[in-house]
Write an enzyme that holds these catalytic residues in place. Sequence first.
Site, PDB file in Angstrom:
ATOM      1  CE  LYS A 290      44.524   0.490  47.666  1.00 22.75           C
ATOM      2  NZ  LYS A 290      43.764  -0.126  46.324  1.00 22.75           N
TER       3      LYS A 290
ATOM      4  CE1 TYR B 161      47.542  -0.807  48.808  1.00 22.59           C
ATOM      5  CE2 TYR B 161      47.011  -0.220  51.279  1.00 22.59           C
ATOM      6  CZ  TYR B 161      46.809  -0.831  50.294  1.00 22.59           C
ATOM      7  OH  TYR B 161      45.549  -1.710  50.208  1.00 22.59           O
TER       8      TYR B 161
ATOM      9  CB  SER C 102      45.661 -12.041  41.694  1.00 16.60           C
ATOM     10  OG  SER C 102      45.738 -10.704  41.766  1.00 16.60           O
ATOM     11  N   GLY C 103      43.616 -12.481  44.080  1.00 18.41           N
ATOM     12  CA  GLY C 103      43.188 -11.743  45.239  1.00 18.41           C
ATOM     13  C   GLY C 103      41.593 -11.515  45.473  1.00 18.41           C
ATOM     14  CB  ILE C 104      39.730  -8.808  46.878  1.00 21.81           C
ATOM     15  CG1 ILE C 104      40.440  -8.742  48.267  1.00 21.81           C
ATOM     16  CG2 ILE C 104      38.392  -7.956  46.737  1.00 21.81           C
ATOM     17  CD1 ILE C 104      40.507  -7.414  48.918  1.00 21.81           C
TER      18      ILE C 104
ATOM     19  CB  THR D  36      45.367 -11.071  48.709  1.00 20.97           C
ATOM     20  OG1 THR D  36      45.937  -9.847  49.032  1.00 20.97           O
ATOM     21  CG2 THR D  36      44.009 -10.901  49.081  1.00 20.97           C
TER      22      THR D  36
END
Length: 251
Positions: A159, A155, A18-20, A190
């Site tokens: 990160k 989050y 999925s996504g990136i 996304t």
Amino acid sequence: MITIDLRGKIAAVVGGTSGIGRAAACRLAEAGARVVTLSRRAVAPDPGCSPEAAERITHRRLNITDSAETAEVFAELAGTEGLDLAVHSAGVLAPGATLDTDDELWRRHMATNADGLFFSARESLRQIRASGRGGKVVIVGSVSGQVGNPGFAAYCATKGLVVNLTRQMALDYAAEGINVNSVLPGFTDTEMTAIYDSATKEEIAATIPAKAWATPEQIANAVLFLCSPLADYVHGANLAVDGGYLAGRPA
């Protein structure tokens, strides 16, 4: 003309369905690499790339929060041919300011974005090192690892970990011909960022110098570069691909 040729390379893309991660798997396969996507899904959806590239992509189910399972799966996929490239794009995103972040929300982010990242990156490094050919490890982080994002305490914390873990892994293995770098996407369209409604997305876009959100493919282009021979002398970089977001915002 410079082209990126990854024929003969074996790549693992964690979070590649999925996504990136999915876009990165396609970019690597389009450049000729054989790609294994790894995620919690038992069956991978259509990767969305050309039929020729899609034929070079296979899938394995993996729960990266399980250290033993992660070690076993990476050893199996490396097999006798080894591993050359690894992209780590799995992650979770959920809102919560500091006082709104309960233990469950904190641990959910840590389990995937910290523990799972470390377990899978460690095993990819182990298998690339064992091949003796050198290789590339690329971690997909976030601009939220460099600046705060109001309302996303857990989050942003995870990160932030990506930035220094990238540097540390690069220092540990640069002398062995293994490049470890990260890509720090800005706001990207996304499945994960579907938590934002359209009005909020427009407000955020207005604060980005490029005045637009990124596509997964734009981030995947940077991943492809860091996986290629063009990045052979790049070690420990945290490459922002963010439309200028970290450079500054309108006063």
